[in-house]
Design a protein around this motif. Structure first.
Motif, mmCIF file in Angstrom:
data_model
loop_
_atom_site.group_PDB
_atom_site.id
_atom_site.type_symbol
_atom_site.label_atom_id
_atom_site.label_comp_id
_atom_site.label_asym_id
_atom_site.label_seq_id
_atom_site.Cartn_x
_atom_site.Cartn_y
_atom_site.Cartn_z
ATOM 1 N N UNK A 58 0.836 -1.204 0.000
ATOM 2 C CA UNK A 58 0.000 0.000 0.000
ATOM 3 C C UNK A 58 0.874 1.258 0.000
ATOM 4 N N UNK A 59 1.815 1.327 0.908
ATOM 5 C CA UNK A 59 2.697 2.505 0.974
ATOM 6 C C UNK A 59 3.612 2.533 -0.236
ATOM 7 N N UNK A 60 4.056 1.380 -0.696
ATOM 8 C CA UNK A 60 4.880 1.313 -1.903
ATOM 9 C C UNK A 60 4.149 1.958 -3.078
ATOM 10 N N UNK A 61 2.873 1.642 -3.231
ATOM 11 C CA UNK A 61 2.069 2.185 -4.335
ATOM 12 C C UNK A 61 1.913 3.700 -4.201
ATOM 13 N N UNK A 62 1.701 4.185 -3.004
ATOM 14 C CA UNK A 62 1.552 5.624 -2.791
ATOM 15 C C UNK A 62 2.844 6.349 -3.157
ATOM 16 N N UNK A 63 3.977 5.826 -2.721
ATOM 17 C CA UNK A 63 5.262 6.446 -3.062
ATOM 18 C C UNK A 63 5.500 6.412 -4.566
ATOM 19 N N UNK A 64 5.122 5.301 -5.191
ATOM 20 C CA UNK A 64 5.259 5.184 -6.647
ATOM 21 C C UNK A 64 4.419 6.244 -7.354
#
Length: 166
Positions: A58-64
């Motif tokens: 989830x956080x990976x996607x937001x940073x991406x």
């Protein structure tokens, strides 16, 4: 996060007229490729997104997604530099070339979010300062639009910090 979705389809002000101005070009160049410029922030966010991909998707996607906006900012700044007759190279106006050492390679999730929040807060200061130094209204409008994105990114990152601390 719902804050981010508005940015994805955002239209940015265009710089329609060439404006030969080496001073403006230098300011834009540092926003583009300075030590805390869009290129470095993009690379750092990409690294952190990849680091978190298997641990916190989830956080990976937001940073991406934030990084994609920063990629758009690079394109906009590159065009603005060219419109001022500059050359958007991957170096500061002082000739400091971009290198991997400028990226914060932390791997702890809290440190990752804090590192990117700090980068966004620095970018906000840099954009405000740049806007205050430039008189060209087309460039000011573009930078103000990018500044708005950076402020949204800051809000998103602050929310992420709160979510992992609870």
């Amino acid at each position: 996060m719902e804050d981010y979705k508005d940015i994805l389809n955002k239209e940015y002000p265009e710089i329609k007229n060439f404006c030969k101005n080496s001073y403006y070009s230098g300011i834009l160049q540092n926003l583009f490729a300075g030590s805390e410029g869009e290129v470095i922030i993009f690379l750092q966010l990409q690294y952190h997104s990849n680091t978190l991909k298997n641990y916190n998707p989830k956080i990976s996607k937001i940073l991406y997604e934030i990084s994609l906006t920063d990629l758009k900012h690079q394109q906009l700044l590159s065009n603005a530099i060219e419109m001022t007759y500059g050359n958007p190279i991957y170096a500061t106006t002082q000739g400091k070339w971009i290198g991997g050492r400028q990226i914060d390679y932390v791997k702890d999730i809290k440190q990752i979010i804090h590192a990117n929040l700090e980068a966004k807060e620095k970018a906000i200061i840099d954009y405000k300062l740049a806007i205050s130094k430039i008189e060209n209204q087309q460039i000011k409008m573009l930078l103000s639009s990018i500044l708005s994105d950076e402020e949204t990114h800051r809000i998103i990152l602050k929310k992420l910090i709160k979510s992992i601390e609870n």
